[in-house]
Structures are given as structure tokens and as C-alpha cells.
Design a protein around this motif. Structure first.
Motif, PDB file in Angstrom:
ATOM      1  N   ARG A   1       0.857  -1.197   0.000  1.00  0.00           N
ATOM      2  CA  ARG A   1       0.000   0.000   0.000  1.00  0.00           C
ATOM      3  C   ARG A   1       0.884   1.235   0.000  1.00  0.00           C
ATOM      4  O   ARG A   1       2.012   1.231   0.476  1.00  0.00           O
ATOM      5  CB  ARG A   1      -0.989  -0.034   1.137  1.00  0.00           C
ATOM      6  CG  ARG A   1      -0.629   0.170   2.603  1.00  0.00           C
ATOM      7  CD  ARG A   1       0.694  -0.098   3.086  1.00  0.00           C
ATOM      8  NE  ARG A   1       0.903   0.007   4.503  1.00  0.00           N
ATOM      9  CZ  ARG A   1       1.584   0.999   5.114  1.00  0.00           C
ATOM     10  NH1 ARG A   1       2.125   1.974   4.438  1.00  0.00           N
ATOM     11  NH2 ARG A   1       1.741   0.986   6.423  1.00  0.00           N
TER      12      ARG A   1
ATOM     13  N   ALA B   1       0.407   5.035   1.434  1.00  0.00           N
ATOM     14  CA  ALA B   1      -0.523   5.586   2.427  1.00  0.00           C
ATOM     15  C   ALA B   1      -0.256   7.056   2.723  1.00  0.00           C
ATOM     16  O   ALA B   1       0.155   7.417   3.818  1.00  0.00           O
ATOM     17  CB  ALA B   1      -0.423   4.753   3.710  1.00  0.00           C
ATOM     18  N   PRO B   2      -0.491   7.921   1.760  1.00  0.00           N
ATOM     19  CA  PRO B   2      -0.228   9.339   2.014  1.00  0.00           C
ATOM     20  C   PRO B   2      -1.304   9.977   2.901  1.00  0.00           C
ATOM     21  O   PRO B   2      -2.442   9.533   2.902  1.00  0.00           O
ATOM     22  CB  PRO B   2      -0.275   9.963   0.608  1.00  0.00           C
ATOM     23  CG  PRO B   2      -1.212   9.078  -0.151  1.00  0.00           C
ATOM     24  CD  PRO B   2      -1.023   7.684   0.405  1.00  0.00           C
ATOM     25  N   SER B   3      -0.885  10.989   3.640  1.00  0.00           N
ATOM     26  CA  SER B   3      -1.857  11.808   4.367  1.00  0.00           C
ATOM     27  C   SER B   3      -2.229  12.955   3.433  1.00  0.00           C
ATOM     28  O   SER B   3      -1.340  13.629   2.924  1.00  0.00           O
ATOM     29  CB  SER B   3      -1.229  12.373   5.638  1.00  0.00           C
ATOM     30  OG  SER B   3      -0.685  11.325   6.392  1.00  0.00           O
TER      31      SER B   3
ATOM     32  N   ARG C   1      -4.058   3.981   0.104  1.00  0.00           N
ATOM     33  CA  ARG C   1      -4.745   4.200   1.373  1.00  0.00           C
ATOM     34  C   ARG C   1      -4.597   5.663   1.764  1.00  0.00           C
ATOM     35  O   ARG C   1      -3.489   6.174   1.858  1.00  0.00           O
ATOM     36  CB  ARG C   1      -4.123   3.308   2.449  1.00  0.00           C
ATOM     37  CG  ARG C   1      -4.915   3.283   3.726  1.00  0.00           C
ATOM     38  CD  ARG C   1      -4.222   2.454   4.774  1.00  0.00           C
ATOM     39  NE  ARG C   1      -3.214   3.237   5.467  1.00  0.00           N
ATOM     40  CZ  ARG C   1      -2.204   2.704   6.157  1.00  0.00           C
ATOM     41  NH1 ARG C   1      -2.054   1.389   6.200  1.00  0.00           N
ATOM     42  NH2 ARG C   1      -1.343   3.477   6.782  1.00  0.00           N
TER      43      ARG C   1
ATOM     44  N   ASP D   1      -4.637   8.291   4.389  1.00  0.00           N
ATOM     45  CA  ASP D   1      -4.524   8.391   5.852  1.00  0.00           C
ATOM     46  C   ASP D   1      -5.100   9.722   6.326  1.00  0.00           C
ATOM     47  O   ASP D   1      -4.386  10.680   6.592  1.00  0.00           O
ATOM     48  CB  ASP D   1      -3.050   8.259   6.272  1.00  0.00           C
ATOM     49  CG  ASP D   1      -2.566   6.808   6.219  1.00  0.00           C
ATOM     50  OD1 ASP D   1      -3.347   5.935   5.796  1.00  0.00           O
ATOM     51  OD2 ASP D   1      -1.407   6.555   6.596  1.00  0.00           O
TER      52      ASP D   1
ATOM     53  N   TYR E   1      -2.665   7.889  13.402  1.00  0.00           N
ATOM     54  CA  TYR E   1      -2.233   7.031  12.311  1.00  0.00           C
ATOM     55  C   TYR E   1      -1.619   5.713  12.800  1.00  0.00           C
ATOM     56  O   TYR E   1      -1.831   4.665  12.211  1.00  0.00           O
ATOM     57  CB  TYR E   1      -1.237   7.833  11.448  1.00  0.00           C
ATOM     58  CG  TYR E   1      -0.108   7.013  10.940  1.00  0.00           C
ATOM     59  CD1 TYR E   1      -0.260   6.237   9.791  1.00  0.00           C
ATOM     60  CD2 TYR E   1       1.102   6.947  11.631  1.00  0.00           C
ATOM     61  CE1 TYR E   1       0.765   5.432   9.358  1.00  0.00           C
ATOM     62  CE2 TYR E   1       2.117   6.149  11.196  1.00  0.00           C
ATOM     63  CZ  TYR E   1       1.953   5.390  10.077  1.00  0.00           C
ATOM     64  OH  TYR E   1       2.946   4.574   9.646  1.00  0.00           O
TER      65      TYR E   1
ATOM     66  N   SER F   1      -3.065   2.562  11.061  1.00  0.00           N
ATOM     67  CA  SER F   1      -2.232   1.894  10.059  1.00  0.00           C
ATOM     68  C   SER F   1      -2.085   0.401  10.358  1.00  0.00           C
ATOM     69  O   SER F   1      -2.179  -0.445   9.465  1.00  0.00           O
ATOM     70  CB  SER F   1      -0.861   2.572  10.044  1.00  0.00           C
ATOM     71  OG  SER F   1      -0.045   1.985   9.077  1.00  0.00           O
TER      72      SER F   1
ATOM     73  N   ARG G   1       8.560   2.158   3.421  1.00  0.00           N
ATOM     74  CA  ARG G   1       8.348   3.569   3.768  1.00  0.00           C
ATOM     75  C   ARG G   1       9.685   4.178   4.141  1.00  0.00           C
ATOM     76  O   ARG G   1      10.707   3.502   4.161  1.00  0.00           O
ATOM     77  CB  ARG G   1       7.304   3.696   4.872  1.00  0.00           C
ATOM     78  CG  ARG G   1       7.584   2.885   6.104  1.00  0.00           C
ATOM     79  CD  ARG G   1       6.350   2.893   7.020  1.00  0.00           C
ATOM     80  NE  ARG G   1       6.568   2.125   8.236  1.00  0.00           N
ATOM     81  CZ  ARG G   1       5.622   1.873   9.111  1.00  0.00           C
ATOM     82  NH1 ARG G   1       4.393   2.305   8.927  1.00  0.00           N
ATOM     83  NH2 ARG G   1       5.881   1.172  10.204  1.00  0.00           N
TER      84      ARG G   1
ATOM     85  N   HIS H   1      10.370   6.285   9.640  1.00  0.00           N
ATOM     86  CA  HIS H   1       9.344   5.471  10.292  1.00  0.00           C
ATOM     87  C   HIS H   1       9.901   4.276  11.061  1.00  0.00           C
ATOM     88  O   HIS H   1       9.126   3.451  11.549  1.00  0.00           O
ATOM     89  CB  HIS H   1       8.344   4.952   9.246  1.00  0.00           C
ATOM     90  CG  HIS H   1       7.331   5.982   8.834  1.00  0.00           C
ATOM     91  ND1 HIS H   1       6.320   6.394   9.669  1.00  0.00           N
ATOM     92  CD2 HIS H   1       7.171   6.682   7.694  1.00  0.00           C
ATOM     93  CE1 HIS H   1       5.569   7.296   9.055  1.00  0.00           C
ATOM     94  NE2 HIS H   1       6.082   7.500   7.852  1.00  0.00           N
TER      95      HIS H   1
HETATM   96  N1  GLU Z   1       0.508   8.374   6.354  1.00  0.00           N
HETATM   97  C1  GLU Z   1       1.823   7.935   6.728  1.00  0.00           C
HETATM   98  C2  GLU Z   1       2.848   8.889   6.153  1.00  0.00           C
HETATM   99  O1  GLU Z   1       2.543   9.543   5.174  1.00  0.00           O
HETATM  100  C3  GLU Z   1       2.049   6.533   6.196  1.00  0.00           C
HETATM  101  C4  GLU Z   1       3.265   5.863   6.696  1.00  0.00           C
HETATM  102  C5  GLU Z   1       3.194   4.396   6.389  1.00  0.00           C
HETATM  103  O2  GLU Z   1       3.513   4.037   5.252  1.00  0.00           O
HETATM  104  O3  GLU Z   1       2.798   3.611   7.211  1.00  0.00           O
HETATM  105  O4  GLU Z   1       3.929   9.023   6.664  1.00  0.00           O
END
Ligand code: GLU
Length: 441
Positions: A5, A7-9, A39, A41, A183, A187, A201, A205
């Protein structure tokens, strides 16, 4: 089954740094014939904007990074409530009431004493009465996941074997005092329920991953394979964090960067494999190997995208640029010949229209002082037309005989007089297309 996935905010436009994450996840799924999920976020209702959700989709579509499924965290809040209940039931979730100022003070004290600023778990000692009192005074508390204080290990797809002491990490806050789910928990719930098998990612993270592994285990899920890519820096190794805003994908698109140029670069930048220009995502996926990426920060120079874009355009058939050629005003029956003449000499599609304008309306001649008499003499020898593929050769031969000039001293002043530029396609191809020759005077 491979499932990944991105997963951008949706709190801003996505940039080259996000693209790296999106592309790696996309390629892993594509190579394995798996599923790629987009996804969103958006658990933060204040900072998340529909406009950015739309922009993210548009940017990914421009690049051909299409998703098999789209999910929005804001539509899955009931799932997060259920997960929070479960964590409470198994004694891994506790309510805290410290204010941000109090927490900050605790951190400062710890740092002063040379200790890592890890939350001291004071709230664990609160009796039910004490909590009720605090809740009455301060409103609902925030909720933290209680880490098992042991080492958390995993084999990272890029960083190799990682081991983090959970005692060196604060118990993560998963629900804020205002009830907003963060998140970190959302997540984990999504990764478990959507069967995500691989998570790539940024290396920012890594600590999240450590705590999320414990959460996944506590919730009975299967821990995916994690990989953390290095962060991008500027060409001199300088931080890009402030400049990433100017490296938004939509800005690169507006500046004429070709999708496959950007994708070809990003699929290899920071890996031990050389950058190779590819013409499809299938080809890129075939040669993609995440284990070839290194942990060192990756230098990114936006200027590298333009030579790659130029090379791509040079190899493109008319069909790939037909819309731009037509939009420049080129009649259909001249399009093929026009494109074949210019395609090796343009950097982006934006250069198409100026070339057509030059052929249609002529260019302001550029004539150096020492060439004024020479150009005048040459122009007198240029036949009125019609000019064809042999005209340039015949004309320059006659000019050479008349003036005694040869080589660069012969050709360059004529090129500049006719096109106003010192670079461009073969002049024998340009000359027949020039409808107006301003240098004739
Ligand atoms: N929304 C998170 C971000 O943009 C996703 C991080 C992830 O991939 O779990 O940093």
C-alpha cells in the motif's frame, strides 16, 4: 499473496520523496502480480483536505501508478474503535492525563539528567478514583499502547537486521484527548485487515515500525515484511525537507518532465543498479530489486530529469506526441516530417510549439558583427524556392565557392541567421520547412 500500500496523508501535494515510497510499493506488487492499495490516511479531519485526495490520485494516474483498491481511514473509524477495545481488554492500553506542558517538562528533566526522554508511565499508577478525578478536571485523557519492554527485531528489506530496545521508546499515543485516532493504530489495523504483506516507507518510520510490530502481535495479526528507504537529499547532500514543497509531482509535470523519465530515475536512485531509461512500468518492475538499495541518504537533483526527458522524447513515435504536435498547429499531413526533424532536439514537449512557430513565422536572425557581410552575400545566393532536402548542400557549396569560408565558419553563421539559434536539427532538414526566412532581408 503480495499486497502493498501507499498511504499518504492528504495534507499537501505529494512530492518526489513520496513518489519513492509509492513506486517501490507499486513495483513490489506489480512484480509479484499482487495487489497495490492506495490508502488515504485522513484520520486528522482538520488537516486532511479533499482537494489533496483528488490531487494525489491525479498525480499517481499521471505516472501510471494505478491502484487496485482505494481505502480511506476516515471511513474505517469503527474498526479502530474495535481494535482499541481489544487492546484495553488485554491490558495493553492505558489512559494518561498529562498536558503537553507537563510532558515537555518531564522530557526536559530527563534530558538534564542525561536520560533518554521516554514517557515514565506515571499514569499506570493512577487509581480508578484518581483517573475519574483527572477526567472530571481535564476531560478525557489520551491513550497509550503499553509496549512490552523487550528488544524488537526484524529483518528489514533494505536496512538488514534491526534490533530496537522497546524500553528506549515511549509508549505511543494512539488516541488523543479529543478522541482522534492517530495514524499509528489506524495503520496497524488496516495493514492487518487488508492483508498487507510488504510495507516500504521512509527511514523516518523505523521507530514506528518497532512499536507497530508489537501492536500487530497484540492484535493477533501477521507482521508484514518491512523495508525503510533512505531519505532524499539535495545534490550537495543538503536536507530537502524544506524544499520538498517545490518538488511536488504536479510542478514537475507542469515543467514538462515525462512520467517515464521520473519513474526510471526514481526506480534506481540510491540503488547499486545504474539508472536506465525505460519506456514502461512493466519493464521497470522486471528489473526492480529492493535489496539493491542502500541505507545512505540518496542525492536527488531535479536537473537530472530533463536530459532523461529529452532522450525519451527523441525515441518517441509521432503517435506518442500527436496531441502536442496538433496543438502546436501542425497540419496532420506535415506532422510526421515535422516530428522527425525536431524530436532529437527538444528537452520537453514545451519545445514543440516554438519549433513550429519558427518554421511558420521565421526566426529573428542572430548575426555576429564579423558575419554581417558574409550572411548578406550568402542570402543573395539562396534560391527563392521551393527548397528541398538537397537545397542546404547545394546552397552552402555555392556560398563556400563564392566566399572561401568552410566548416564551422561557414555553417554556424548561416544556422544562426536562419533559426536564431546555434543548436538544432540538421539544417538540410530545417531549410525546406522554413516558410519565412527573415534573414533574406
Ligand atoms: N501516512 C503515513 C505517512 O505519510 C504513512 C506511513 C506508512 O507508510 O505507514 O507518513
Amino acid at each position: 499473496m503480495t499486497t502493498t500500500r501507499f498511504a499518504p496523508s492528504p495534507t499537501g501535494y505529494i512530492h518526489v520523496g513520496n513518489l519513492r515510497t509509492a513506486l517501490m510499493n507499486f513495483l513490489i506488487a506489480k512484480k509479484a502480480g499482487g495487489t497495490f492499495i492506495l490508502r488515504i490516511d485522513d484520520t486528522d479531519p482538520e488537516r486532511s483536505k479533499q482537494e489533496y485526495v483528488d490531487a494525489i490520485q491525479e498525480d499517481l494516474e499521471w505516472l501510471g501508478l494505478t491502484w487496485d483498491r482505494i481505502e480511506r481511514q476516515s471511513e474505517r473509524l469503527d474498526r479502530y474503535v474495535a481494535a482499541a477495545d481489544k487492546l484495553r481488554e488485554i491490558g495493553r492500553f492505558y489512559e494518561c492525563f498529562e498536558t503537553p506542558v507537563e510532558l515537555d517538562l518531564k522530557r526536559k528533566k530527563q534530558l538534564n539528567m542525561g536520560k533518554p526522554p521516554v514517557y515514565d508511565r506515571a499514569a499506570l499508577a493512577l487509581s480508578d478514583d484518581a483517573k475519574a478525578k483527572l477526567r472530571a478536571e481535564r476531560g478525557d485523557g489520551h491513550w497509550r499502547f503499553k509496549l512490552d519492554q523487550e528488544r524488537i527485531t526484524w529483518t528489514d528489506g533494505i536496512l538488514g537486521d534491526i534490533s530496537i530496545d522497546a524500553a528506549s521508546v515511549s509508549d505511543p499515543v494512539l488516541i488523543r484527548g479529543d478522541g482522534q485516532f492517530l495514524y499509528t493504530l489506524a495503520s496497524v489495523v488496516d495493514d492487518i485487515e487488508m492483508g498487507v504483506s510488504h510495507v516500504v516507507r521512509g527511514s523516518d518510520h523505523v521507530t514506528n515500525t518497532a512499536t507497530q510490530i508489537q501492536m500487530i502481535e497484540a492484535l493477533g495479526g501477521t507482521v508484514p515484511t518491512f523495508a525503510h528507504h533512505s531519505l532524499l537529499t539535495g545534490p550537495q547532500g543538503e536536507s530537502l525537507s524544506k524544499r520538498l514543497g517545490t518538488l511536488a509531482l504536479r510542478d514537475l509535470r507542469a515543467s514538462g518532465v515525462e512520467p517515464m523519465a521520473l519513474l526510471s530515475l526514481m526506480a534506481r536512485l540510491g540503488s547499486s543498479q545504474p539508472v536506465e531509461l525505460r519506456s514502461s512500468l512493466d519493464e521497470i518492475a522486471e528489473g526492480f530489486d529492493i535489496s539493491q538499495f542502500g541505507s545512505a541518504p540518496t542525492k536527488f537533483d531535479v536537473n537530472d530529469l530533463y536530459p532523461l526527458t529529452g532522450r525519451l522524447l527523441g525515441e518517441m513515435p509521432l503517435s506518442a506526441v500527436a496531441d502536442d504536435v496538433a496543438a502546436a498547429g501542425v497540419p496532420a499531413d506535415q506532422a510526421e516530417a515535422f516530428w522527425n526533424v525536431i524530436r532529437a532536439n527538444i528537452t520537453t514537449r514545451k519545445d514543440i510549439a516554438p519549433w513550429w512557430d519558427l518554421f511558420e513565422n521565421g526566426a529573428e536572425p542572430v548575426i555576429d558583427a564579423e558575419d554581417v557581410a558574409f550572411v548578406k552575400e550568402a542570402m543573395a545566393l539562396l534560391p527563392e524556392g521551393p527548397l528541398d532536402g538537397d537545397s542546404w548542400g547545394a546552397w552552402t557549396k555555392a556560398v563556400k565557392e563564392a566566399t572561401g569560408r568552410k566548416g564551422r565558419g561557414l555553417f554556424m553563421p548561416l544556422r544562426k541567421a536562419l533559426t536564431g539559434q546555434s543548436h538544432g536539427p540538421d539544417m538540410s532538414e530545417v531549410l525546406p520547412l522554413l516558410k519565412v526566412i527573415k534573414a533574406r532581408g
